[in-house]
Design a protein around this motif. Structure first.
Motif, PDB file in Angstrom:
ATOM      1  N   GLY A 125       5.522  18.016  41.212  1.00  0.00           N
ATOM      2  CA  GLY A 125       5.889  19.384  42.087  1.00  0.00           C
ATOM      3  C   GLY A 125       5.335  20.398  41.961  1.00  0.00           C
ATOM      4  O   GLY A 125       5.273  21.518  42.778  1.00  0.00           O
ATOM      5  N   ALA A 126       4.389  20.423  41.036  1.00  0.00           N
ATOM      6  CA  ALA A 126       3.223  21.601  40.664  1.00  0.00           C
ATOM      7  C   ALA A 126       2.012  21.383  40.929  1.00  0.00           C
ATOM      8  O   ALA A 126       0.825  22.062  40.304  1.00  0.00           O
ATOM      9  CB  ALA A 126       3.603  22.147  39.186  1.00  0.00           C
ATOM     10  N   GLN A 135      -3.734  19.690  47.575  1.00  0.00           N
ATOM     11  CA  GLN A 135      -3.432  18.203  46.564  1.00  0.00           C
ATOM     12  C   GLN A 135      -2.056  17.908  46.499  1.00  0.00           C
ATOM     13  O   GLN A 135      -1.555  16.942  45.595  1.00  0.00           O
ATOM     14  CB  GLN A 135      -4.227  18.416  45.455  1.00  0.00           C
ATOM     15  N   GLN A 136      -1.099  18.688  46.889  1.00  0.00           N
ATOM     16  CA  GLN A 136       0.327  18.515  46.609  1.00  0.00           C
ATOM     17  C   GLN A 136       0.714  17.462  47.530  1.00  0.00           C
ATOM     18  O   GLN A 136       0.660  17.387  48.769  1.00  0.00           O
ATOM     19  CB  GLN A 136       1.014  19.730  47.274  1.00  0.00           C
ATOM     20  N   ILE A 137       1.452  16.557  46.914  1.00  0.00           N
ATOM     21  CA  ILE A 137       1.997  15.499  47.263  1.00  0.00           C
ATOM     22  C   ILE A 137       3.504  15.784  47.802  1.00  0.00           C
ATOM     23  O   ILE A 137       3.999  16.468  47.167  1.00  0.00           O
ATOM     24  CB  ILE A 137       1.796  14.010  46.694  1.00  0.00           C
ATOM     25  N   LYS A 174      15.233  27.669  38.868  1.00  0.00           N
ATOM     26  CA  LYS A 174      15.381  26.288  39.041  1.00  0.00           C
ATOM     27  C   LYS A 174      13.812  25.760  39.349  1.00  0.00           C
ATOM     28  O   LYS A 174      13.153  25.894  38.591  1.00  0.00           O
ATOM     29  CB  LYS A 174      16.344  26.008  39.707  1.00  0.00           C
ATOM     30  N   GLU A 175      14.019  25.005  40.654  1.00  0.00           N
ATOM     31  CA  GLU A 175      12.492  24.409  40.830  1.00  0.00           C
ATOM     32  C   GLU A 175      11.808  25.432  41.734  1.00  0.00           C
ATOM     33  O   GLU A 175      12.388  25.548  43.010  1.00  0.00           O
ATOM     34  CB  GLU A 175      12.722  23.104  41.534  1.00  0.00           C
ATOM     35  N   ILE A 181       8.115  22.783  49.070  1.00  0.00           N
ATOM     36  CA  ILE A 181       7.489  21.601  48.986  1.00  0.00           C
ATOM     37  C   ILE A 181       8.603  20.567  48.655  1.00  0.00           C
ATOM     38  O   ILE A 181       8.169  19.253  48.468  1.00  0.00           O
ATOM     39  CB  ILE A 181       6.556  21.731  47.687  1.00  0.00           C
ATOM     40  N   GLY A 182       9.817  20.741  48.645  1.00  0.00           N
ATOM     41  CA  GLY A 182      10.704  19.714  48.536  1.00  0.00           C
ATOM     42  C   GLY A 182      11.305  19.785  46.990  1.00  0.00           C
ATOM     43  O   GLY A 182      10.799  20.572  46.222  1.00  0.00           O
ATOM     44  N   SER A 183      12.447  19.076  46.814  1.00  0.00           N
ATOM     45  CA  SER A 183      13.100  19.144  45.393  1.00  0.00           C
ATOM     46  C   SER A 183      12.957  17.500  44.820  1.00  0.00           C
ATOM     47  O   SER A 183      13.484  16.656  45.464  1.00  0.00           O
ATOM     48  CB  SER A 183      14.622  19.680  45.686  1.00  0.00           C
ATOM     49  N   SER A 184      12.977  17.595  43.551  1.00  0.00           N
ATOM     50  CA  SER A 184      13.193  16.383  42.942  1.00  0.00           C
ATOM     51  C   SER A 184      14.424  15.677  43.134  1.00  0.00           C
ATOM     52  O   SER A 184      14.866  14.670  42.609  1.00  0.00           O
ATOM     53  CB  SER A 184      12.645  16.568  41.379  1.00  0.00           C
TER      54      SER A 184
END
Length: 440
Positions: A125-126, A135-137, A174-175, A181-184
């Motif tokens: 996520g980073a 390059q962020q997926i 937190k994240e 970019i969304g959360s795990s």
């Protein structure tokens, strides 16, 4: 990973650590059974063998490195957790390419290294921060990648588990940027190829970090709010897991006292050991099945510091050894009634024949502690100063107890005692037989 591949770690090129060093193996062997994680930021920048290096893949692992790793694992008895490159250097049009990492698996098979766990990527996520925004997926892409990785891994190692996404959680935040970019958390909400959900959490950041939500200081390490935040983050992950649509083990895949390499003269001193015992206790209470401590060697948060002719254990190593030898996986309830800031934790012993507890005093004041009448043995653990590297067990330096490394704890009798004095900034371990068969 940087210490294995000779890559970069916090702005500096690092020399490769010698896995064949018998002195290193001696100190590590004491920690078994345990996992050793080969991971970190460099995992997503490493090339396997003579592959063409891009500006993303800047260091290298070859078959000789795997041979040394195989010897290290045999000598220490540790299980392997290995983070596979999931960075932009192993992607085509955003998709992860299994054939790029396959040489590594072939070498491991040839040298009879069977990893217990492969992890796909480090803090995926980073990627926007490490490699650039383009390059962020997405986590949707990551889910597809987990299925490709699982198929490749099981071709070589059918019983090896797959972990991820090893995302970073910051104190208070937190994240970071999860709204963009969304959360795990999504990995609990839809099927994937994962067996284990891994997450990273440091309760503070060192002054190396360009951005900090909680700066690592002595005052923070002694603050009740510091530990309330640790508990809150762990309980949040527990709630995610309890509502998961697929069964996932949950591991704290990377943790330490201070992010970004640790804080000099703080995260390698006694004050960090007060935190480390409490951190292990709080995470165990929250259901974390495995905790991976950053780091074994390297940085200012290492368990072992290099010295001339070998290694010197830092305070967190010694209390980690005590935890390993005394605290099993069965967590029991524990509490302490005091005006001062104390935390208490209780576990069944690893052999399930005893109940062991630890009480940590985060205040500077001596506390008169009432103990259960069934307590048979006790062990005081302290230091001469919060910034000292010396750990004192029942009045003697820890490094004078050679038998401690073989599991011989220097207990003192507590028979007939109903109260013990607990010095400021110290801890006491208590032992009793499991007469009521609570642990069996």
């Amino acid at each position: 990973m940087a210490l294995l591949s000779g890559g970069e770690w916090w702005g500096q090129q690092t020399p490769r650590v010698s896995l064949t060093d018998p002195e290193l193996q001696k100190w590590v062997r004491v920690l078994a059974p345990a996992y050793i994680r080969i991971g970190g930021t460099e995992s997503d920048r490493v090339a396997y063998g003579d592959q063409d290096k891009s500006h993303y893949n800047t260091s290298e692992i070859d078959s000789a490195t795997v041979a040394d790793l195989a010897a290290f694992l045999r000598q220490t008895g540790l299980d392997l957790m290995f983070t596979l490159n999931a960075g932009p250097g192993v992607r085509v049009n955003g998709q992860w390419q299994p054939e790029v990492v396959e040489p590594l698996l072939k070498w491991m098979r040839d040298y009879q290294v069977t990893p217990a766990v492969f992890e796909l990527g480090n803090e995926v996520g980073a990627f926007w921060l490490i490699f650039g925004l383009k390059q962020q997926i997405t986590y949707g892409q990551y889910v597809q990648d987990t299925y490709r990785a699982r198929e490749l891994i099981h071709r070589y190692f059918p019983d090896t588990q797959l972990a991820g996404p090893a995302n970073a959680f910051w104190p208070k935040l937190k994240e970071p940027f999860s709204s963009v970019i969304g959360s795990s958390r999504m990995l609990f909400e839809r099927p994937s190829g994962l067996d284990i959900f891994t997450w990273h959490f440091y309760p503070s950041q060192s002054t190396r970090c360009p951005l900090r939500s909680v700066t690592a200081t002595e005052r923070q390490f002694l603050s009740p709010a510091f530990y309330q935040e640790i508990k809150a983050q762990a309980q949040m992950i527990r709630r995610w897991s309890e509502n998961s649509l697929q069964p996932l083990h949950v591991w704290l895949g990377e943790t330490g006292p201070a992010q970004c390499g640790g804080e000099k003269q703080l995260s390698d001193r006694w004050v960090s050991s007060l935190w480390w015992v409490a951190h292990m206790g709080l995470m165990a209470e929250a259901g974390q099945q495995v905790m991976v401590r950053q780091s074994l060697v390297g940085g200012d948060y290492a368990l072992l510091s290099p010295v001339k002719g070998g290694y010197q254990p830092n305070p967190d190593y010694w209390v980690g050894v005590l935890w390993k030898q005394l605290m099993g996986t069965r967590v029991l309830s524990a509490s302490v009634d005091a005006e001062k800031f104390l935390l208490a934790f209780s576990h069944c012993s690893p052999d399930k024949n005893h109940i062991n507890s630890v009480v940590v005093n985060f205040s500077k004041d001596l506390v008169a502690l009432q103990i259960p009448s069934v307590t048979e043995k006790l062990l005081h653990v302290s230091s001469i100063d919060l910034r000292s590297r010396r750990v004192i067990l029942s009045g003697m330096p820890a490094d004078t107890y050679e038998d401690l490394l073989q599991g011989d704890i220097p207990w003192h009798s507590a028979v007939g005692k109903h109260e013990v004095e607990l010095d400021g900034y110290s801890m006491v371990w208590l032992n009793q037989k499991d007469k009521d068969a609570v642990c069996r």
